[in-house]
Design an enzyme around this catalytic site. Structure first.
Site, PDB file in Angstrom:
ATOM      1  N   GLY A 137       6.075   7.598  -9.560  1.00 25.55           N
ATOM      2  CA  GLY A 137       6.577   6.249  -9.364  1.00 25.55           C
ATOM      3  C   GLY A 137       5.500   5.368  -8.769  1.00 25.55           C
ATOM      4  O   GLY A 137       4.597   5.853  -8.085  1.00 25.55           O
TER       5      GLY A 137
ATOM      6  N   GLN B 265       1.499  -1.621  -4.829  1.00 24.72           N
ATOM      7  CA  GLN B 265       0.566  -0.517  -4.593  1.00 24.72           C
ATOM      8  C   GLN B 265      -0.746  -0.690  -5.354  1.00 24.72           C
ATOM      9  O   GLN B 265      -1.706   0.033  -5.098  1.00 24.72           O
ATOM     10  CB  GLN B 265       1.210   0.819  -4.960  1.00 24.72           C
TER      11      GLN B 265
ATOM     12  N   CYS C 100       3.341   9.812  -1.228  1.00 25.32           N
ATOM     13  CA  CYS C 100       3.123   8.458  -1.732  1.00 25.32           C
ATOM     14  C   CYS C 100       1.671   8.318  -2.187  1.00 25.32           C
ATOM     15  O   CYS C 100       0.761   8.775  -1.495  1.00 25.32           O
ATOM     16  CB  CYS C 100       3.431   7.456  -0.618  1.00 25.32           C
ATOM     17  N   LEU C 101       1.477   7.665  -3.324  1.00 27.74           N
ATOM     18  CA  LEU C 101       0.110   7.449  -3.808  1.00 27.74           C
ATOM     19  C   LEU C 101      -0.699   6.581  -2.858  1.00 27.74           C
ATOM     20  O   LEU C 101      -1.922   6.676  -2.823  1.00 27.74           O
ATOM     21  CB  LEU C 101       0.131   6.829  -5.205  1.00 27.74           C
TER      22      LEU C 101
ATOM     23  N   HIS D  22      12.513   5.008  -2.908  1.00 24.87           N
ATOM     24  CA  HIS D  22      11.146   4.956  -2.378  1.00 24.87           C
ATOM     25  C   HIS D  22      10.413   3.728  -2.932  1.00 24.87           C
ATOM     26  O   HIS D  22       9.767   2.989  -2.184  1.00 24.87           O
ATOM     27  CB  HIS D  22      10.426   6.256  -2.765  1.00 24.87           C
ATOM     28  N   GLU D  23      10.514   3.517  -4.246  1.00 22.42           N
ATOM     29  CA  GLU D  23       9.786   2.405  -4.871  1.00 22.42           C
ATOM     30  C   GLU D  23      10.392   1.047  -4.505  1.00 22.42           C
ATOM     31  O   GLU D  23       9.663   0.086  -4.286  1.00 22.42           O
ATOM     32  CB  GLU D  23       9.715   2.594  -6.386  1.00 22.42           C
TER      33      GLU D  23
ATOM     34  N   HIS E  27       9.101  -0.010  -1.258  1.00 24.26           N
ATOM     35  CA  HIS E  27       7.768  -0.635  -1.358  1.00 24.26           C
ATOM     36  C   HIS E  27       7.882  -2.135  -1.619  1.00 24.26           C
ATOM     37  O   HIS E  27       7.131  -2.934  -1.054  1.00 24.26           O
ATOM     38  CB  HIS E  27       6.942  -0.003  -2.482  1.00 24.26           C
TER      39      HIS E  27
END
Length: 189
Positions: A46, A51, A94-95, A136-137, A140
């Site tokens: 995701g 990000q 997380c990226l 989660h996304e 963000h």
């Protein structure tokens, strides 16, 4: 392939609230393609536009495994309209906070309204890993990180480690640990 550079903790961009998308035009479609390229290149499941430094309410998701056919999902202006009282715990990463994982408790099921890439209204009922990823996304998009759900001590520790590494011009590393890749068991609230 248009792989974009990722934004890493402690970059203040990660705390911005993203702006709604007015229309799905060529610019948004190019953004979505870049997001998928970046997500796949980074082995993520995701990605939120912020990000990669773009303050728009756009999310890409693909939960397909390495040997499975891709199942790309695009959520434009997503909003959670219903969340279960039943909870689940999942080991999240997380990226934008690479190599760091912590258990986070979230609603086990959510209903999300969003626009697809053609700006058509959609509704999605998600559970399991998809529910975790969607929440989660969307977090963000609202300037919230998964580390906001862990203890202040752990959050401060990981943030300081990223701040120190940023000053040195590198990313921090964390001890490798064995992670359980099974679906999480629901946790009673």
């Amino acid at each position: 392939m248009a792989v974009a550079p990722l934004v890493y903790l402690p970059d203040p961009k990660l705390r911005l609230v993203s702006a709604p998308v007015a229309q799905s035009d060529a610019e948004v479609k190019a953004l979505v393609q870049s997001m998928f390229d970046t997500m796949y290149d980074s082995a993520g499941i995701g990605l939120a536009a912020i990000q990669i430094g773009v303050q728009k309410r756009v999310v890409t998701i693909d939960l397909a495994g390495q040997d499975e056919e891709p199942q790309p999902l695009v959520l434009i202006n997503p909003e959670i309209v219903e969340a279960s009282t039943e909870r689940q715990v999942y080991d999240e990463g997380c990226l934008s906070i690479p190599e760091y994982f912590e258990e986070v408790e979230r609603p086990a099921r959510v209903t999300v309204r969003y626009l697809d890439l053609e700006a058509r209204p959609q509704e999605l009922q998600a559970d399991g890993l998809l529910a975790v990823c969607v929440q989660h996304e969307i977090d963000h998009l609202n300037g919230v990180l998964f580390i906001d759900y862990i203890s202040r001590l752990k959050r401060d520790r990981v943030t300081r480690k990223f701040e120190k590494a940023r000053a040195l011009g590198e990313l921090p590393s964390f001890p490798k640990r064995e992670r359980d890749r099974r679906e999480p068991e629901p946790v009673a609230s």
